[in-house]
Scaffold this active site. Structure first.
Site, mmCIF file in Angstrom:
data_model
loop_
_atom_site.group_PDB
_atom_site.id
_atom_site.type_symbol
_atom_site.label_atom_id
_atom_site.label_comp_id
_atom_site.label_asym_id
_atom_site.label_seq_id
_atom_site.Cartn_x
_atom_site.Cartn_y
_atom_site.Cartn_z
ATOM 1 N N GLU A 174 36.052 2.410 -4.100
ATOM 2 C CA GLU A 174 35.054 3.143 -3.319
ATOM 3 C C GLU A 174 35.691 3.578 -2.007
ATOM 4 O O GLU A 174 36.230 2.758 -1.265
ATOM 5 C CB GLU A 174 33.837 2.267 -3.046
ATOM 6 C CG GLU A 174 32.868 2.800 -2.005
ATOM 7 C CD GLU A 174 32.340 4.194 -2.327
ATOM 8 O OE1 GLU A 174 32.483 5.093 -1.470
ATOM 9 O OE2 GLU A 174 31.793 4.388 -3.433
ATOM 10 N N THR A 234 30.980 8.840 -9.221
ATOM 11 C CA THR A 234 31.265 9.449 -7.918
ATOM 12 C C THR A 234 30.032 10.030 -7.233
ATOM 13 O O THR A 234 30.132 10.540 -6.119
ATOM 14 C CB THR A 234 32.342 10.535 -8.072
ATOM 15 O OG1 THR A 234 32.009 11.376 -9.187
ATOM 16 C CG2 THR A 234 33.704 9.907 -8.316
ATOM 17 N N GLY A 235 28.877 9.975 -7.894
ATOM 18 C CA GLY A 235 27.623 10.317 -7.238
ATOM 19 C C GLY A 235 27.400 11.783 -6.967
ATOM 20 O O GLY A 235 27.899 12.657 -7.681
ATOM 21 N N VAL A 263 11.392 15.084 -2.758
ATOM 22 C CA VAL A 263 11.242 13.681 -2.365
ATOM 23 C C VAL A 263 11.859 13.415 -0.995
ATOM 24 O O VAL A 263 11.226 12.829 -0.110
ATOM 25 C CB VAL A 263 11.882 12.757 -3.418
ATOM 26 C CG1 VAL A 263 11.827 11.308 -2.957
ATOM 27 C CG2 VAL A 263 11.172 12.906 -4.762
ATOM 28 N N GLY A 275 12.658 15.504 1.419
ATOM 29 C CA GLY A 275 11.946 16.237 2.458
ATOM 30 C C GLY A 275 10.627 15.582 2.827
ATOM 31 O O GLY A 275 10.305 15.423 4.010
ATOM 32 N N GLY A 323 17.998 19.714 -2.629
ATOM 33 C CA GLY A 323 18.605 19.134 -3.828
ATOM 34 C C GLY A 323 19.998 18.600 -3.560
ATOM 35 O O GLY A 323 20.526 18.710 -2.448
ATOM 36 N N HIS A 373 -6.569 -10.854 -10.529
ATOM 37 C CA HIS A 373 -7.654 -10.321 -9.703
ATOM 38 C C HIS A 373 -7.760 -11.122 -8.415
ATOM 39 O O HIS A 373 -7.695 -12.353 -8.449
ATOM 40 C CB HIS A 373 -8.979 -10.407 -10.469
ATOM 41 C CG HIS A 373 -10.153 -9.944 -9.666
ATOM 42 N ND1 HIS A 373 -10.431 -8.615 -9.458
ATOM 43 C CD2 HIS A 373 -11.104 -10.651 -8.989
ATOM 44 C CE1 HIS A 373 -11.516 -8.508 -8.700
ATOM 45 N NE2 HIS A 373 -11.940 -9.740 -8.407
#
EC number: 1.8.1.4
Length: 466
Positions: free
Chosen positions: A31, A139-140, A181, A183, A264, A437
């Site tokens: 990483e 790698t995302g 999401v 935003g 996005g 409940h």
């Protein structure tokens, strides 16, 4: 020689490494930044930490509704950001400790795939030359910056999810390009703190992919809280801190102290030698089958890099599928019960088919819905709040196809619906499940029960067959 080399230490990579380590495989995890990937360092965890601070502030301000008076309530933006960083640091350390526990070697460096030889897949780092029998690519993704004139790269005014998490001061005004999401979550956070928030969304509703009815309800709730929404609006240019957008042929200009771009994300497929293996791409991401195999033998991919389901929990499950198959356990990735959550206040969550998706697929279904107020616990903890639970079932067999919820704490309840879909539970079987409940989760059973009692509850229930 390693059994498995993993490039990328996000949820797909570190979960796969942990699972492989527990099964005795020799694993190396590479990483280039911090373990945990975007989710832990620049996404899921820091944003939810900040959103919780905002929720605490909202509760303090509105405490009088519950008989709790708080005088001169205030917040410290700097402390919120510092706590966010403390949480991230602690969890990153936790991932590192797990890697050591399961004998996973971690290398903090940029990986470069040199190619394949008879010995295996060769990967170069500054620390060592690696040869592995199998390779998992995790790698995302990274924020997508659309080619809008004047937008340019992120800086002082133009921000992505990464830069906005590093702000030192709360902006007085914020323009958000994109009502998805990311935003909406940042809109929720800054709206709670008094920032003037304006959202510009190209589609005709926010939260594309979520249940449209609930998305509209959430938008209306936030409009009452002061957020300005511009739907069906296309941004045409950005000049400094001024955004110009077009709607119905009319141009409008908006200014903000900061501009968040959240339209996005795109898979990261360059910069680490992927081309040296001849891996096939599809729609910008790495093409895989349901075992997460690429077209190249012994090479797998999981997480955002596939460009399919860009969610941390999806990535983790995909990583598990890879390891299970490597260790002889037949496993395939299924996407019919992947939950989606938006951590606004109130939360919205859903899993399985929406009504819109069912109609597009030509699937015959029935739908029942009830206000969250049917759950006593919800009334007790949400003074003046509203919400909705919607359940879709197959028209012929009554199996659960989708469940969608608006109201707190939807994020903590939706897993039950995931299990119902995975197990292909029917209405009859769900009616026999005992729910504790009082809990808000009882709304799920109440909605299911309502399928058989339409005439006595016509106002709150709807049935559709398409």
């Amino acid at each position: 020689m390693y059994d498995l080399a993993i490039i990328g230490g996000g949820p797909g990579g570190y979960v796969a490494a942990e699972r492989a380590g527990t099964k005795g495989l020799k694993v190396v995890l590479i990483e280039k930044k911090e373990l945990g990937g975007v989710c832990l360092n620049e996404g899921c965890i820091p944003t939810k930490t900040l959103l919780y601070s905002a929720k605490i502030y909202d509760n303090a301000v509105g405490g009088s509704k519950y008989g709790v008076e708080s005088k001169e309530v205030s917040f410290d933006f700097g402390k919120m950001m510092s706590r966010k960083q403390k949480v991230v640091k602690k969890l990153v350390g936790g991932v590192g400790a797990k890697m050591k526990m399961f004998n996973v070697k971690t290398i903090k460096d940029t990986a470069y795939i040199k190619g394949r030889t008879q010995q295996g897949i060769e990967i170069s780092t500054s620390e060592e030359e690696i040869v592995a029998a199998h390779l998992l690519i995790c790698t995302g993704s990274e924020a997508f910056i659309p080619p809008i004139p004047g937008l340019g790269e992120p800086g002082d005014v133009i921000l992505t999810n990464r830069e906005i998490l590093e702000l030192k001061e709360k902006p007085d005004s914020l323009v958000i390009i994109g009502g998805g999401v990311i935003g909406m979550e940042f809109a929720s956070f800054f709206n709670s703190l008094g920032t003037k928030v304006t959202i510009i969304e190209m589609l005709d509703e926010i939260l594309c992919g979520m249940d449209v009815e609930m998305s509209a309800m959430l938008r209306q709730m936030y409009a009452k809280k002061g957020i300005e929404f511009n739907l069906s609006s296309k941004v045409t240019k950005v000049e400094g801190n001024v955004v110009t957008f077009e709607k119905d042929g009319k141009e409008t200009m908006l200014s903000g102290d900061k501009i968040l771009v959240s339209v996005g994300r795109k898979p990261v497929t360059t910069g680490f030698g992927l081309e040296n293996l001849g891996v096939e791409l599809f729609r910008g991401g790495i093409k895989v089958d349901d075992k997460m195999k690429t077209n190249v033998p012994n090479v797998f991919a999981a997480g955002d890099v596939t460009g399919f389901s860009l969610l941390a929990h999806t990535a983790s499950r995909e990583g598990e599928v890879v390891v299970n198959n490597l260790c002889g356990r037949e496993d395939r990735m299924r996407y019919n019960a992947i939950p989606g959550v938006v951590y606004t206040n109130p939360e919205i969550a859903g899993v399985g088919l929406t009504e819109e998706a069912a109609r597009q697929k030509g699937i015959a279904y029935k739908v029942a819905k009830l206000p969250m107020a049917y759950a006593g616990r919800f009334i007790a903890e949400n003074e003046g709040g509203s919400g909705l639970c919607k359940v879709l079932v197959g028209a012929k067999y009554g199996e659960v196809l989708g469940v969608h919820m608006l109201g707190n704490p939807s994020s903590e309840m939706i897993y039950g619906a995931c299990m119902a879909i995975e197990a292909e539970l029917t209405l009859k079987e769900l009616e026999e499940v005992v729910f504790p409940h009082p809990t808000v989760s009882e709304i799920f059973k109440e909605t299911v029960f309502d399928f058989g009692h339409i005439t006595s509850n016509a106002k709150s229930t709807a049935i559709k067959v398409s």
